[in-house]
Scaffold this active site. Structure first.
Site, PDB file in Angstrom:
ATOM      1  N   SER A 102      41.033  30.197  36.934  1.00  0.00           N
ATOM      2  CA  SER A 102      41.584  31.442  36.378  1.00  0.00           C
ATOM      3  C   SER A 102      42.459  31.073  35.188  1.00  0.00           C
ATOM      4  CB  SER A 102      42.405  32.184  37.430  1.00  0.00           C
ATOM      5  OG  SER A 102      41.557  32.639  38.450  1.00  0.00           O
ATOM      6  N   LYS A 177      39.478  39.108  36.121  1.00  0.00           N
ATOM      7  CA  LYS A 177      40.314  38.362  37.060  1.00  0.00           C
ATOM      8  C   LYS A 177      41.796  38.665  36.831  1.00  0.00           C
ATOM      9  CE  LYS A 177      41.948  35.272  39.871  1.00  0.00           C
ATOM     10  NZ  LYS A 177      41.656  34.808  41.195  1.00  0.00           N
TER      11      LYS A 177
END
Length: 299
Positions: A102, A177
């Site tokens: 991420s 995300k």
């Protein structure tokens, strides 16, 4: 398994809380996995599960058809990707990188551009579902990149997750995300405030959380984190340190596109304060500790 010859060979870089069980799920699905990570015990774990431990990134990726990366943040993605010992210099032409870290959307966009110059394909494929989702292979996977590369990666991603969606061009997976992390943080904060309110009111917390989770206030966050709240068990599935990083990504990205995140900004500061008080290594459900402190508890 006998079918592994027909399957693409996989290199896995980054065998942490998420990476280790995910790599093991690929082994269970019949893939050959060669892994590299910084902790020897994680390499031993991969080998015990039937994978191959490599001594360097270069060794891990040199023969791989697909290279999966799962590291904490943008600086680590850049460190493993670039330079003479990095992925781009050592992967074969035509290889596919699936970056499941991420990171900032821009880092993903830059990586794809730099990789294309070496005829290496990239998709960004960050995940949601935490450690439990990784172990159970039920992660949500949000992907950015080209349709053809997504299609090539899909059988592999299906061994790791349940809901797998191409969200748009490079960087789009990271944007989705970031939105995920915004929703999760605000949700945990709301649950934490409810827990302190309920306890101070003298209500049976277990009963209250059970009934709340059956109605409109119910959520995957509450289902997954209920026991953390009840038992004050903050062993990390997802560390506050990482959620702090993610709140930085989402507040910065939102600012760049002109989106206001008033509640997200407050929760980002609460996450930051928890980290400043030494709780960065705890699970993000430890946002409860911040509410307790604000409510007069000495912890």
């Amino acid at each position: 398994m006998s079918n592994s010859a027909a399957l693409p060979s996989i290199a896995w870089v980054g065998l942490g809380i998420m990476g280790s069980p995910m790599a093991e799920n690929l082994l269970k699905a019949g893939y050959s996995v060669t892994g590299f990570t910084l902790e020897q015990d994680k390499l031993d774990r991969l080998a015990a599960a039937g994978g191959t431990a490599a001594g360097s990134i270069a060794e891990a990726v040199k023969d791989a058809d697909v290279i999966i990366t799962m590291v904490p943040a943008s600086p680590q993605v850049e460190a493993i990707s670039y330079g003479e010992n990095g992925i781009l210099e050592n992967a074969k032409s035509g290889a596919l990188i699936i970056d499941m870290s991420s990171i900032t959307p821009q880092t993903s966009i830059d990586l794809a551009k730099n990789a294309a110059e070496k005829s290496i394909r990239v998709i960004d494929a960050p995940v949601s579902g935490g450690e439990a989702g990784a172990i159970e292979a039920v992660l949500s996977i949000m992907v950015g990149g080209e349709q053809a590369d997504f299609d090539a990666a899909l059988p592999i991603l299906e061994a790791l997750g349940k809901v797998i969606v191409l969200c748009g061009p490079h960087g789009s997976g990271q944007t989705v995300k970031a939105a995920n992390q915004l929703i999760v943080a605000v949700n945990i904060q709301a649950c934490a405030e409810a827990v302190v309110f309920l306890e101070k009111s003298g209500v049976n917390l277990q009963a209250a959380l059970d009934v709340l989770n059956g109605g409109l206030a119910g959520s995957t966050v509450l289902t997954r984190k209920k026991d953390n709240f009840l038992n004050r068990d903050f062993k990390p599935g997802f560390r506050i340190d990482l959620h702090h990083k993610d709140m930085g990504i989402v507040t910065d990205a939102a600012r760049n596109v002109g989106a206001a995140l008033p509640v997200g900004a407050v929760v980002a500061q609460l996450v930051a304060s928890l980290r400043a008080q030494g709780d960065g290594g705890l699970d993000h459900s430890a946002l409860l500790r911040a509410v307790e402190r604000l409510s007069g508890a000495q912890i």
